[in-house]
Design a protein around this motif. Structure first.
Motif, mmCIF file in Angstrom:
data_model
loop_
_atom_site.group_PDB
_atom_site.id
_atom_site.type_symbol
_atom_site.label_atom_id
_atom_site.label_comp_id
_atom_site.label_asym_id
_atom_site.label_seq_id
_atom_site.Cartn_x
_atom_site.Cartn_y
_atom_site.Cartn_z
ATOM 1 N N ALA A 67 0.774 -1.205 -0.041
ATOM 2 C CA ALA A 67 -0.013 -0.101 -0.109
ATOM 3 C C ALA A 67 1.018 1.201 0.032
ATOM 4 O O ALA A 67 0.441 2.152 -0.558
ATOM 5 N N ALA A 68 2.005 1.360 0.611
ATOM 6 C CA ALA A 68 2.747 2.362 0.736
ATOM 7 C C ALA A 68 3.700 2.716 -0.622
ATOM 8 O O ALA A 68 3.699 3.994 -0.863
ATOM 9 N N ASN A 69 4.310 1.706 -1.364
ATOM 10 C CA ASN A 69 5.083 1.852 -2.344
ATOM 11 C C ASN A 69 5.136 0.521 -3.175
ATOM 12 O O ASN A 69 6.071 -0.084 -2.796
ATOM 13 N N ARG A 70 4.006 0.125 -3.927
ATOM 14 C CA ARG A 70 3.937 -1.006 -4.436
ATOM 15 C C ARG A 70 5.175 -1.260 -5.419
ATOM 16 O O ARG A 70 5.780 -2.305 -5.611
ATOM 17 N N ALA A 71 5.655 -0.236 -6.320
ATOM 18 C CA ALA A 71 6.519 -0.295 -7.016
ATOM 19 C C ALA A 71 8.043 -0.716 -6.648
ATOM 20 O O ALA A 71 8.769 -1.503 -7.179
ATOM 21 N N GLN A 72 8.120 -0.165 -5.256
ATOM 22 C CA GLN A 72 9.440 -0.420 -4.738
ATOM 23 C C GLN A 72 9.448 -1.765 -4.047
ATOM 24 O O GLN A 72 10.347 -2.497 -4.125
ATOM 25 N N PHE A 83 7.730 -4.317 -5.259
ATOM 26 C CA PHE A 83 8.062 -5.192 -6.395
ATOM 27 C C PHE A 83 9.371 -5.254 -6.924
ATOM 28 O O PHE A 83 9.624 -6.262 -7.588
ATOM 29 N N LEU A 84 10.203 -4.321 -6.260
ATOM 30 C CA LEU A 84 11.605 -4.238 -6.644
ATOM 31 C C LEU A 84 12.275 -5.344 -5.689
ATOM 32 O O LEU A 84 13.194 -6.053 -5.868
ATOM 33 N N ASP A 85 11.950 -5.109 -4.215
ATOM 34 C CA ASP A 85 12.683 -5.401 -3.111
ATOM 35 C C ASP A 85 12.407 -6.892 -3.190
ATOM 36 O O ASP A 85 13.195 -7.650 -2.778
ATOM 37 N N ASN A 144 19.666 -12.629 -2.292
ATOM 38 C CA ASN A 144 20.384 -12.124 -1.277
ATOM 39 C C ASN A 144 21.241 -12.869 -0.335
ATOM 40 O O ASN A 144 21.868 -12.446 0.311
ATOM 41 N N ARG A 145 21.540 -13.916 -1.050
ATOM 42 C CA ARG A 145 22.531 -14.988 -0.439
ATOM 43 C C ARG A 145 23.734 -14.678 -0.948
ATOM 44 O O ARG A 145 24.225 -14.615 -2.103
ATOM 45 N N PRO A 146 24.945 -15.107 -0.104
ATOM 46 C CA PRO A 146 26.304 -14.786 -0.640
ATOM 47 C C PRO A 146 26.651 -15.891 -1.865
ATOM 48 O O PRO A 146 26.235 -16.762 -1.843
ATOM 49 N N GLY A 147 27.113 -15.031 -2.715
ATOM 50 C CA GLY A 147 27.611 -15.817 -3.820
ATOM 51 C C GLY A 147 26.641 -15.996 -5.032
ATOM 52 O O GLY A 147 26.792 -16.822 -5.912
ATOM 53 N N ALA A 148 25.253 -15.546 -4.883
ATOM 54 C CA ALA A 148 24.326 -15.721 -5.515
ATOM 55 C C ALA A 148 24.583 -14.924 -6.949
ATOM 56 O O ALA A 148 25.144 -14.029 -7.262
#
Length: 278
Positions: free
Chosen positions: A153-158, A160-162, A172-176
């Motif tokens: 609700a606050a910032n769908r666009a952000q 949906f990037l996160d 977000n895992r090391p070496g990905a």
């Protein structure tokens, strides 16, 4: 573009590729995506001679952005409308994440009673129940899903990037090995849909108890899940689901993420093909 109109007048977009007399495989996408999320599987299986079908859930992708009906019951009914429109029989239904919940409810309430389903596959799927309750102490607390709603609700666009940049694909895992194209495609699919449908869909995928759906399914059902799934934790989903299914088989993948169908498509496609042909 191809559409079917549901009983309550909603236009549902679908893709239908391959020979009409071939065995159909029906793909059900996850939240908040679209049938485009199955590109790697649809191209693979149509080249193997199958008929492949996938639809955009109401409020998602190219389907109508209606304000209501964003529940697992209606999702399954919409899938049934597509199946009936195309008169698909002896079909294999494959669902990812929320789409796995859709498959479970569709097969239990619409597919098996009509004799239309040959097999089912639940991939990184939400059943039997994601929410923590007294009867489901291993689930996630409601605050997790309230956080999803707040971020959307606050910032769908952000938001949906996160999600794809971080936990969805394990980037977000090391070496990905991070793929900017995969991230952008996730964002593109999400932003095509309705914020209202996505907001309501959080309740649908987190609070729908599908224990009885799983118990009702008798066709061979393959349950696939990544052991490093940060979106739908494996212990309270796949490992519980296979104990409820009458004819279920569990296969897990060490280190694989929620989005393994995309980033590990070669492995997953081979395992899906083996199950389909068995």
């Amino acid at each position: 573009m191809s559409f079917v109109t549901t009983g309550d007048g909603v236009q549902i977009f679908y893709k239908d590729w391959g020979p009409r007399d071939a065995q159909p495989i029906v793909f059900h996408h996850g939240w908040p995506l679209s049938s485009d999320d199955w590109d790697a599987q649809m191209l693979f299986f149509v080249q193997k001679g199958f008929r492949v079908v996938a639809h955009d859930r109401r409020g998602h992708g190219r389907s109508a952005q209606v304000w209501d009906g964003h529940t697992m019951d209606v999702y399954a009914a919409d899938a049934a409308a597509v199946v009936q429109h195309l008169d698909l029989r002896n079909a294999i239904h494959v669902g990812h994440s929320t789409g796995g919940g859709e498959v479970a409810r569709y097969v239990a309430r619409h597919g098996e009673p009509q004799g239309r389903v040959a097999k089912a596959v639940l991939v990184s799927a939400v059943p039997p129940l994601m929410l923590r309750t007294e009867a489901n102490p291993g689930g996630l607390p409601i605050e997790v899903f309230d956080g999803f709603r707040e971020a959307l609700a606050a910032n769908r666009a952000q938001f949906f990037l996160d999600v794809p940049t971080g936990p969805f694909y394990g980037f977000n895992r090391p070496g990905a090995q991070v793929s900017e194209g995969v991230i952008r495609n996730w964002w593109r699919q999400g932003m095509m849909g309705s914020a209202k449908a996505h907001y309501d869909g959080i309740k649908a995928f987190s609070e729908t108890d599908q224990t009885e759906d799983l118990k009702a399914i008798s066709v061979p059902t393959l349950v696939l899940h990544g052991e490093d799934d940060q979106i739908v934790p494996i212990d309270d989903s796949a490992r519980r689901s296979v104990t409820l299914l009458r004819n279920g088989t569990l296969r897990t993948y060490p280190g694989y993420s929620h989005g393994m169908l995309t980033v590990n498509a070669e492995v997953l496609n081979a395992d899906l093909l083996a199950f389909v042909k068995a």
